[in-house]
Design a protein around this motif. Sequence first.
Motif, PDB file in Angstrom:
ATOM      1  N   LEU A 145     -10.962 -11.869  -5.231  1.00  0.00           N
ATOM      2  CA  LEU A 145      -9.887 -11.750  -4.574  1.00  0.00           C
ATOM      3  C   LEU A 145      -9.166 -10.428  -4.755  1.00  0.00           C
ATOM      4  O   LEU A 145      -8.361 -10.143  -4.299  1.00  0.00           O
ATOM      5  N   ILE A 146      -9.442 -10.316  -6.161  1.00  0.00           N
ATOM      6  CA  ILE A 146      -9.266  -8.840  -6.583  1.00  0.00           C
ATOM      7  C   ILE A 146      -9.506  -7.951  -5.630  1.00  0.00           C
ATOM      8  O   ILE A 146      -8.715  -6.919  -5.265  1.00  0.00           O
ATOM      9  N   GLN A 147     -11.302  -7.533  -5.160  1.00  0.00           N
ATOM     10  CA  GLN A 147     -11.267  -6.640  -4.312  1.00  0.00           C
ATOM     11  C   GLN A 147     -10.358  -6.690  -3.507  1.00  0.00           C
ATOM     12  O   GLN A 147     -10.197  -5.944  -1.979  1.00  0.00           O
ATOM     13  N   LYS A 170      -6.838  -4.586   0.899  1.00  0.00           N
ATOM     14  CA  LYS A 170      -5.548  -4.207   1.852  1.00  0.00           C
ATOM     15  C   LYS A 170      -4.137  -3.445   1.129  1.00  0.00           C
ATOM     16  O   LYS A 170      -3.683  -3.652   1.812  1.00  0.00           O
ATOM     17  N   LEU A 171      -4.599  -3.570   0.269  1.00  0.00           N
ATOM     18  CA  LEU A 171      -2.796  -2.863  -0.442  1.00  0.00           C
ATOM     19  C   LEU A 171      -3.009  -1.377  -0.787  1.00  0.00           C
ATOM     20  O   LEU A 171      -2.433  -0.355  -0.310  1.00  0.00           O
ATOM     21  N   VAL A 172      -4.558  -0.913  -0.795  1.00  0.00           N
ATOM     22  CA  VAL A 172      -4.622   0.600  -0.819  1.00  0.00           C
ATOM     23  C   VAL A 172      -5.197   1.415   0.594  1.00  0.00           C
ATOM     24  O   VAL A 172      -5.905   0.393   1.047  1.00  0.00           O
ATOM     25  N   ASP A 173      -4.706   2.212   0.261  1.00  0.00           N
ATOM     26  CA  ASP A 173      -4.819   3.351   1.733  1.00  0.00           C
ATOM     27  C   ASP A 173      -5.890   3.400   1.466  1.00  0.00           C
ATOM     28  O   ASP A 173      -6.012   4.706   0.925  1.00  0.00           O
ATOM     29  N   SER A 221      -9.809   7.919  -3.019  1.00  0.00           N
ATOM     30  CA  SER A 221      -9.011   7.000  -3.872  1.00  0.00           C
ATOM     31  C   SER A 221      -9.516   6.606  -4.882  1.00  0.00           C
ATOM     32  O   SER A 221     -10.832   6.445  -4.933  1.00  0.00           O
ATOM     33  N   PRO A 222      -8.895   6.700  -6.468  1.00  0.00           N
ATOM     34  CA  PRO A 222      -9.946   6.892  -7.301  1.00  0.00           C
ATOM     35  C   PRO A 222      -9.918   4.526  -7.696  1.00  0.00           C
ATOM     36  O   PRO A 222     -10.564   4.327  -8.254  1.00  0.00           O
ATOM     37  N   PHE A 223      -9.522   3.881  -6.582  1.00  0.00           N
ATOM     38  CA  PHE A 223      -9.717   2.580  -6.875  1.00  0.00           C
ATOM     39  C   PHE A 223     -11.046   2.493  -6.122  1.00  0.00           C
ATOM     40  O   PHE A 223     -11.534   1.163  -6.646  1.00  0.00           O
ATOM     41  N   ALA A 224     -11.629   3.058  -5.851  1.00  0.00           N
ATOM     42  CA  ALA A 224     -12.448   3.170  -5.136  1.00  0.00           C
ATOM     43  C   ALA A 224     -13.855   2.524  -6.347  1.00  0.00           C
ATOM     44  O   ALA A 224     -15.021   2.033  -6.247  1.00  0.00           O
TER      45      ALA A 224
END
Length: 125
Positions: free
Chosen positions: A54-56, A61-64, A69-72
């Motif tokens: 669910l977090i992934q 869905k939220l990060v363009d 990005s650092p979220f990677a």
Amino acid sequence: MDCLNCNASNEDGAKFCKECGKNLLFPPLSANSKISSADLMLLIFSIVTIFLTLIQFAIEKLVDNLYMSPFAYFQGTLWIFQNISFILIPLSIKNQTLKIIGIVVTVLLIIYWVANNVIWMKNLV
């Protein structure tokens, strides 16, 4: 009503056993109602898998432009934790031979998955 502790016969609706004094309204939990360690490990695995998935999904869905990005790196770390949680499945097997085979196979898969995730994260740089 028979007492589960001493098997004494008591009147219907009695709150306590007339012989041993045990509470008849709340009988003790039986051995069958206890959760086994195998069931607990599978439950933990299921919860971890659902939570991390669910977090992934939310991150995707939220990060363009997720992969730039650092979220990677956070995504890659979640993948690693999710892959490591697979060790709980063979640990829940009761047969010792099958448990050992399952652990060996799972550890090899985890090493492969983690190595690929680390390589993937290094390629982001």
